[in-house]
Design a protein around this motif. Structure first.
Motif, PDB file in Angstrom:
ATOM      1  N   ASN A  63     -23.671 -13.176   5.647  1.00 16.42           N
ATOM      2  CA  ASN A  63     -23.242 -13.045   4.253  1.00 16.42           C
ATOM      3  C   ASN A  63     -21.790 -13.450   4.032  1.00 16.42           C
ATOM      4  O   ASN A  63     -21.251 -13.254   2.946  1.00 16.42           O
ATOM      5  N   TYR A  64     -21.184 -14.032   5.039  1.00 14.34           N
ATOM      6  CA  TYR A  64     -19.765 -14.394   4.932  1.00 14.34           C
ATOM      7  C   TYR A  64     -19.564 -15.543   3.945  1.00 14.34           C
ATOM      8  O   TYR A  64     -20.335 -16.508   3.913  1.00 14.34           O
ATOM      9  N   THR A  65     -18.512 -15.433   3.120  1.00  9.88           N
ATOM     10  CA  THR A  65     -18.095 -16.514   2.237  1.00  9.88           C
ATOM     11  C   THR A  65     -16.575 -16.596   2.272  1.00  9.88           C
ATOM     12  O   THR A  65     -15.896 -15.635   2.685  1.00  9.88           O
ATOM     13  N   PRO A  66     -15.998 -17.704   1.835  1.00  6.88           N
ATOM     14  CA  PRO A  66     -14.536 -17.809   1.804  1.00  6.88           C
ATOM     15  C   PRO A  66     -13.860 -16.737   0.953  1.00  6.88           C
ATOM     16  O   PRO A  66     -12.661 -16.493   1.114  1.00  6.88           O
ATOM     17  N   ARG A  67     -14.607 -16.067   0.082  1.00  7.59           N
ATOM     18  CA  ARG A  67     -14.007 -14.979  -0.691  1.00  7.59           C
ATOM     19  C   ARG A  67     -13.537 -13.847   0.214  1.00  7.59           C
ATOM     20  O   ARG A  67     -12.635 -13.085  -0.152  1.00  7.59           O
ATOM     21  N   ASN A  68     -14.133 -13.730   1.398  1.00 11.56           N
ATOM     22  CA  ASN A  68     -13.699 -12.709   2.339  1.00 11.56           C
ATOM     23  C   ASN A  68     -12.253 -12.912   2.779  1.00 11.56           C
ATOM     24  O   ASN A  68     -11.624 -11.996   3.305  1.00 11.56           O
ATOM     25  N   LEU A  69     -11.727 -14.107   2.552  1.00  5.94           N
ATOM     26  CA  LEU A  69     -10.333 -14.382   2.905  1.00  5.94           C
ATOM     27  C   LEU A  69      -9.356 -13.625   2.019  1.00  5.94           C
ATOM     28  O   LEU A  69      -8.147 -13.628   2.283  1.00  5.94           O
ATOM     29  N   ASP A  70      -9.870 -12.973   0.980  1.00  4.54           N
ATOM     30  CA  ASP A  70      -9.009 -12.091   0.173  1.00  4.54           C
ATOM     31  C   ASP A  70      -8.344 -11.039   1.059  1.00  4.54           C
ATOM     32  O   ASP A  70      -7.248 -10.569   0.744  1.00  4.54           O
ATOM     33  N   MET A  71      -9.019 -10.646   2.138  1.00  8.19           N
ATOM     34  CA  MET A  71      -8.437  -9.679   3.061  1.00  8.19           C
ATOM     35  C   MET A  71      -7.088 -10.175   3.585  1.00  8.19           C
ATOM     36  O   MET A  71      -6.084  -9.448   3.592  1.00  8.19           O
ATOM     37  N   ILE A  72      -7.040 -11.441   4.018  1.00  5.23           N
ATOM     38  CA  ILE A  72      -5.798 -11.997   4.551  1.00  5.23           C
ATOM     39  C   ILE A  72      -4.754 -12.119   3.444  1.00  5.23           C
ATOM     40  O   ILE A  72      -3.567 -11.832   3.658  1.00  5.23           O
ATOM     41  N   ARG A  73      -5.194 -12.526   2.262  1.00  3.33           N
ATOM     42  CA  ARG A  73      -4.244 -12.628   1.146  1.00  3.33           C
ATOM     43  C   ARG A  73      -3.616 -11.278   0.831  1.00  3.33           C
ATOM     44  O   ARG A  73      -2.415 -11.173   0.586  1.00  3.33           O
ATOM     45  N   GLY A  74      -4.445 -10.226   0.857  1.00  5.56           N
ATOM     46  CA  GLY A  74      -3.914  -8.891   0.605  1.00  5.56           C
ATOM     47  C   GLY A  74      -2.911  -8.471   1.662  1.00  5.56           C
ATOM     48  O   GLY A  74      -1.866  -7.868   1.352  1.00  5.56           O
ATOM     49  N   LEU A  75      -3.194  -8.780   2.930  1.00  2.08           N
ATOM     50  CA  LEU A  75      -2.279  -8.438   4.016  1.00  2.08           C
ATOM     51  C   LEU A  75      -0.966  -9.207   3.891  1.00  2.08           C
ATOM     52  O   LEU A  75       0.111  -8.675   4.195  1.00  2.08           O
ATOM     53  N   LYS A  76      -1.041 -10.452   3.437  1.00  3.50           N
ATOM     54  CA  LYS A  76       0.182 -11.251   3.265  1.00  3.50           C
ATOM     55  C   LYS A  76       1.019 -10.713   2.102  1.00  3.50           C
ATOM     56  O   LYS A  76       2.258 -10.679   2.189  1.00  3.50           O
ATOM     57  N   GLU A  77       0.358 -10.306   1.026  1.00  3.46           N
ATOM     58  CA  GLU A  77       1.100  -9.700  -0.089  1.00  3.46           C
ATOM     59  C   GLU A  77       1.781  -8.418   0.375  1.00  3.46           C
ATOM     60  O   GLU A  77       2.937  -8.153   0.036  1.00  3.46           O
ATOM     61  N   ARG A  78       1.056  -7.617   1.140  1.00  4.82           N
ATOM     62  CA  ARG A  78       1.639  -6.385   1.667  1.00  4.82           C
ATOM     63  C   ARG A  78       2.809  -6.694   2.592  1.00  4.82           C
ATOM     64  O   ARG A  78       3.798  -5.957   2.627  1.00  4.82           O
ATOM     65  N   HIS A  79       2.704  -7.771   3.340  1.00  9.65           N
ATOM     66  CA  HIS A  79       3.754  -8.123   4.291  1.00  9.65           C
ATOM     67  C   HIS A  79       5.088  -8.369   3.587  1.00  9.65           C
ATOM     68  O   HIS A  79       6.155  -7.968   4.094  1.00  9.65           O
ATOM     69  N   VAL A  80       5.038  -9.016   2.437  1.00 14.49           N
ATOM     70  CA  VAL A  80       6.270  -9.242   1.667  1.00 14.49           C
ATOM     71  C   VAL A  80       6.906  -7.905   1.296  1.00 14.49           C
ATOM     72  O   VAL A  80       8.128  -7.719   1.399  1.00 14.49           O
ATOM     73  N   PHE A  81       6.078  -6.969   0.875  1.00 12.41           N
ATOM     74  CA  PHE A  81       6.522  -5.621   0.526  1.00 12.41           C
ATOM     75  C   PHE A  81       7.117  -4.920   1.753  1.00 12.41           C
ATOM     76  O   PHE A  81       8.173  -4.290   1.676  1.00 12.41           O
ATOM     77  N   ILE A  82       6.442  -5.045   2.892  1.00 12.29           N
ATOM     78  CA  ILE A  82       6.906  -4.418   4.134  1.00 12.29           C
ATOM     79  C   ILE A  82       8.260  -4.989   4.561  1.00 12.29           C
ATOM     80  O   ILE A  82       9.178  -4.250   4.941  1.00 12.29           O
ATOM     81  N   GLU A  83       8.398  -6.294   4.520  1.00 19.81           N
ATOM     82  CA  GLU A  83       9.659  -6.928   4.928  1.00 19.81           C
ATOM     83  C   GLU A  83      10.831  -6.465   4.073  1.00 19.81           C
ATOM     84  O   GLU A  83      11.952  -6.322   4.564  1.00 19.81           O
ATOM     85  N   GLU A  84      10.546  -6.176   2.812  1.00 18.95           N
ATOM     86  CA  GLU A  84      11.617  -5.771   1.901  1.00 18.95           C
ATOM     87  C   GLU A  84      11.983  -4.303   2.055  1.00 18.95           C
ATOM     88  O   GLU A  84      13.172  -3.944   2.063  1.00 18.95           O
ATOM     89  N   LEU A  85      10.976  -3.426   2.203  1.00 17.25           N
ATOM     90  CA  LEU A  85      11.232  -1.988   2.129  1.00 17.25           C
ATOM     91  C   LEU A  85      11.015  -1.233   3.440  1.00 17.25           C
ATOM     92  O   LEU A  85      11.488  -0.106   3.591  1.00 17.25           O
ATOM     93  N   TYR A  86      10.272  -1.823   4.377  1.00 20.32           N
ATOM     94  CA  TYR A  86      10.005  -1.170   5.665  1.00 20.32           C
ATOM     95  C   TYR A  86      10.179  -2.207   6.783  1.00 20.32           C
ATOM     96  O   TYR A  86       9.262  -2.495   7.529  1.00 20.32           O
ATOM     97  N   LYS A  87      11.368  -2.739   6.873  1.00 21.52           N
ATOM     98  CA  LYS A  87      11.630  -3.867   7.760  1.00 21.52           C
ATOM     99  C   LYS A  87      11.255  -3.582   9.211  1.00 21.52           C
ATOM    100  O   LYS A  87      10.846  -4.479   9.948  1.00 21.52           O
ATOM    101  N   GLU A  88      11.363  -2.313   9.615  1.00 23.68           N
ATOM    102  CA  GLU A  88      11.044  -1.956  10.997  1.00 23.68           C
ATOM    103  C   GLU A  88       9.555  -2.122  11.306  1.00 23.68           C
ATOM    104  O   GLU A  88       9.153  -2.106  12.484  1.00 23.68           O
ATOM    105  N   LEU A  89       8.725  -2.308  10.272  1.00 19.91           N
ATOM    106  CA  LEU A  89       7.283  -2.475  10.472  1.00 19.91           C
ATOM    107  C   LEU A  89       6.850  -3.944  10.400  1.00 19.91           C
ATOM    108  O   LEU A  89       5.652  -4.238  10.425  1.00 19.91           O
TER     109      LEU A  89
END
Length: 348
Positions: free
Chosen positions: A221-247
């Motif tokens: 049942n896999y489709t390229p829409r499942n790549l939203d997971m990676i997009r979400g992690l990348k968006e979170r990463h920007v947040f982490i780099e700004e506010l929780y740099k140690e992570l």
């Protein structure tokens, strides 16, 4: 005005006619009775909307919302506009609760002064259930996390899960943080924004939520829409780099793991990845961030090896994983610690 100690339970409903009674009955039959159940019929084409209305007629604690199909995020957001309780829970409509879950979580929130309470959960199949007890035993006392530790555990996603369900939230924390519409894995886009607001997070080790595992194959049942997971992690990463740099390194590790997994899934579903565009995008990201990723995985030997092989050629990593799987089959390598089967039962 929010009503003290009242719990609002938001349940999005879509094409779950087979499971809806089990879910809603488990909420109505809770030992804790000061609840409201907000059933959001997200344009379900089956009888779910009618069944929801029947529950409303039988129990005054049930509110039903009917809307055109907008997806899980939209349904949760709509449900939140009807919330009147001091606490809020999300329950997926094919899952169900143990009878004392809400009472246990409310009492724990007050006792430990917790903004959010997370319970352990069962991976529930039709004939058996499994429990992840790698980190805690049911006999352990609850564990309280401050914000710094909470954000670490959220990024690692072992002891604190990104799932919106299985948790009791103080409504004031989440009422102004909507779920992102139009994406899969919406919880990944949402959870870190909520947890950033949390001062005290409580982990209760007794499993009280049943997370139903359907038989659908992720490969089939896999489709390229499942790549939203990676997009979400990348968006979170920007947040982490700004506010929780140690992570930052931990965040890179999670993105790398998920990128390698999805590359292989795309490879197994090549017909759904026209021209290999999505695989090329993953490969480009890894190559562009190689030095950062290499630093992040320096203490993780397997991930370090996978990164090295992937950058030589993505297929080398595929061969490596196949080799490891073969060795496990031959019992030359031990299987990683997984889930423990805790019972056998026929689910209703």
């Amino acid at each position: 005005m929010l009503q003290p100690a009242k719990v609002s339970v938001v349940v999005p409903i879509y094409k779950v006619e087979k499971y809806i009674h089990r879910c809603v009955d488990s909420i109505l039959n809770q030992t804790y009775t000061n609840i409201e159940i907000i059933l959001v019929d997200d344009g379900s084409p089956d009888n779910c909307g009618r069944i929801a209305d029947q529950y409303k007629e039988r129990d005054s604690r049930v509110t039903v919302i009917h809307q055109t199909n907008g997806g899980l995020s939209d349904a949760r957001n709509q449900g939140m506009t009807y919330v009147t309780g001091e606490f809020t829970m999300f329950v997926d409509s094919d899952d169900w609760l143990e009878k004392n879950m809400i009472e246990n979580m409310v009492n724990s929130s007050f006792k430990y002064k917790a903004d959010v309470v997370q319970t352990a959960f069962y991976y529930a199949y039709d004939d058996k259930s499994f429990l992840d007890n790698r980190y805690y035993s049911q006999r352990n006392d609850p564990v309280t996390l401050d914000n710094k530790r909470l954000m670490y555990e959220l990024v690692v996603n072992d002891k604190v899960k990104n799932f919106a369900w299985g948790k009791l939230y103080k409504t004031k924390l989440i009422k102004d943080i909507p779920f992102e519409k139009g994406v899969l894995f919406e919880d990944v886009f949402w959870a870190y924004k909520v947890m950033h607001q949390v001062n005290s997070f409580l982990i209760v080790h007794q499993p009280m939520y049943n997370y139903y595992q359907r038989s659908d194959s992720i490969v089939a049942n896999y489709t390229p829409r499942n790549l939203d997971m990676i997009r979400g992690l990348k968006e979170r990463h920007v947040f982490i780099e700004e506010l929780y740099k140690e992570l930052t390194d931990e965040s890179y590790k999670v993105i790398l793991k998920m990128s390698l997994i999805h590359y292989n899934l795309l490879l197994m579903n090549r017909r759904k990845d026209k021209g290999g565009l999505h695989r090329k995008e993953i490969q480009s990201y890894i190559q562009s961030n190689y030095s950062r990723l290499k630093k992040a995985v320096k203490n993780d030997q397997q991930l370090k090896r996978q990164l090295h092989l992937f950058t030589m050629h993505p297929y080398f990593n595929v061969v490596f994983l196949g080799w490891r799987k073969g060795l496990r089959t031959l019992k030359i390598l031990s299987h990683p610690v997984g889930l423990e089967q805790v019972n056998e039962r026929k689910l209703c």
